[in-house]
Design an enzyme around this catalytic site. Structure first.
Site, short mmCIF file in Angstrom:
data_model
loop_
_atom_site.label_atom_id
_atom_site.label_comp_id
_atom_site.label_asym_id
_atom_site.label_seq_id
_atom_site.Cartn_x
_atom_site.Cartn_y
_atom_site.Cartn_z
N HIS A 19 -60.34 -7.56 -41.82
CA HIS A 19 -61.72 -7.68 -41.32
C HIS A 19 -62.76 -7.27 -42.36
CE1 HIS A 19 -60.40 -8.67 -37.31
NE2 HIS A 19 -59.72 -7.55 -37.18
N ASP B 294 -52.11 -11.98 -37.69
CA ASP B 294 -52.57 -10.90 -36.81
C ASP B 294 -53.18 -11.54 -35.54
OD1 ASP B 294 -53.52 -7.77 -36.98
OD2 ASP B 294 -55.05 -8.97 -35.95
N HIS C 61 -55.97 -10.96 -34.28
CA HIS C 61 -57.40 -11.20 -34.49
C HIS C 61 -57.65 -12.04 -35.74
CE1 HIS C 61 -57.00 -7.27 -32.38
NE2 HIS C 61 -57.95 -7.79 -31.63
N ASP D 123 -50.03 -6.91 -33.32
CA ASP D 123 -50.82 -6.82 -32.08
C ASP D 123 -50.73 -8.11 -31.27
OD1 ASP D 123 -52.26 -8.03 -34.11
OD2 ASP D 123 -54.05 -6.79 -33.87
#
Ligand SMILES: [Zn+2]
Length: 334
Positions: A154, A190, A192, A279
């Site tokens: 991120h 991931d 996200h 995740d």
């Protein structure tokens, strides 16, 4: 498969984050790395390759900010972790950045990513694991694992967010470019979207970014990761986003990952960086996909089967009790 981790990475331990309107315990805890280490049988300490390969990706003013923010926060009379609460959405004139609160909003895009006195050293160590794994692959390893913690995908060239400060995948990819690989690909799996990685390579045609992730219409980071984001300028067509709905299981995830691998194959990289987050696991406390522990070995086998020298960097995964088994399953596929 060589694995890398530096003990200093455990020192970054913010107390709280702002999540869904409440201050809650910070989810990206040091225990994540400890449980992974136990499950994979330990890791080598990375060689220190200095700040230059980090500065090849990140802006010098941002790196200075990461180092200085905790002291400036304390000098302003604050206790606890440095955390932004105001953001410069209006750009009518040059920003005044003499106050720590203004700097926090300038260099951070959310309030889930506090900076502590230990953050720089831990993030630096995390970046060194990515570089160590990349150099292991340069040295002939088929694949290597960087236990990146804090994670990276991120973080942009000049901002932090989403528990990420230095973009480990981007640092690895840029190191491969600088070592002479003309084309490098990043596969981000991931839960996200890796908005920072996408942003760093958005207008470049030499690094392909493909991501399978939760639809940003429903999930963090909301503003990025939509299917119509494909890059600009020389990077046009070198970004591929494959958003998936809540409840996604192995079959649909594997189809999307195969699409990403096919696109990467057409691009023809000399080296692959995988941003791996666990995740996507069915019991993750902040995510809503339904992958199982054994699914990760299958997904990794598909990636390994493509045959590229591969650097795996750790991203998210917040079900701490299951995290070690999930990472070990993924690495077993290589
Ligand atoms: Zn994630």
């Amino acid at each position: 498969m060589r694995r890398f981790f530096a003990p200093v990475q455990l020192t970054h331990a913010p107390a709280r984050e702002l999540h869904n309107g409440s201050f809650v315990a910070y989810a990206e805890v040091p225990a994540r790395a400890e449980t992974i280490l136990r499950a994979i049988g330990g890791a080598e300490a990375p060689e220190d390759r200095g700040e230059a390969p980090i500065a090849a990706v990140h802006a010098p003013d941002y790196l200075a900010f990461l180092k200085e923010a905790p002291a400036r926060w304390a000098a302003a009379g604050r206790s606890g972790d440095a955390i932004p609460y105001t953001f410069p959405v209006v750009g009518r004139r040059a920003l005044r950045l003499d106050r720590i609160d203004a700097l926090m909003g300038r260099y951070g895009f959310d309030a889930t990513t506090p900076i502590t006195a230990d953050t720089w050293a831990a993030a630096y160590g995390s970046a060194q694991t990515a570089l160590a794994a990349t150099h292991a692959v340069f040295g002939g390893e088929r694949a290597a694992f960087a236990l990146g913690r804090p994670p990276g995908h991120h973080a942009g060239a000049d901002y932090c967010g989403g528990y990420c400060h230095l973009n480990t995948a981007a640092i690895a990819a840029q190191a491969a470019r600088d070592a002479g690989h003309p084309r490098v690909a990043i596969l981000d799996i991931d839960y996200h979207h890796g908005n920072g990685t996408q942003d760093i390579f958005w207008d470049r045609g030499d690094v392909f970014y493909a991501s399978v992730h939760a639809d940003p219409a429903t999930d963090y980071p909301f503003y990025w990761g939509h299917a119509d984001e494909t890059g600009e300028g020389e990077g046009r067509g070198a970004t591929l986003n494959l958003p998936l709905p809540h409840g996604t299981r192995l079959d649909a995830f594997r189809v999307a990952q195969s699409r990403a691998l096919d696109a990467i194959s057409r691009f023809g990289p000399g080296l692959l960086v995988v941003s791996f987050g666990a995740d996507t696991w069915q019991g993750d406390p902040i995510s809503r996909f339904s992958l199982t522990t054994s699914d990760y070995a299958l997904l990794a086998r598909d990636i390994a089967g493509a045959g590229w020298p591969t650097v795996v960097v750790m991203e998210g995964g917040y079900a701490v009790d299951a995290l070690g088994a999930n990472v070990a399953s993924f690495l077993s596929g290589f």
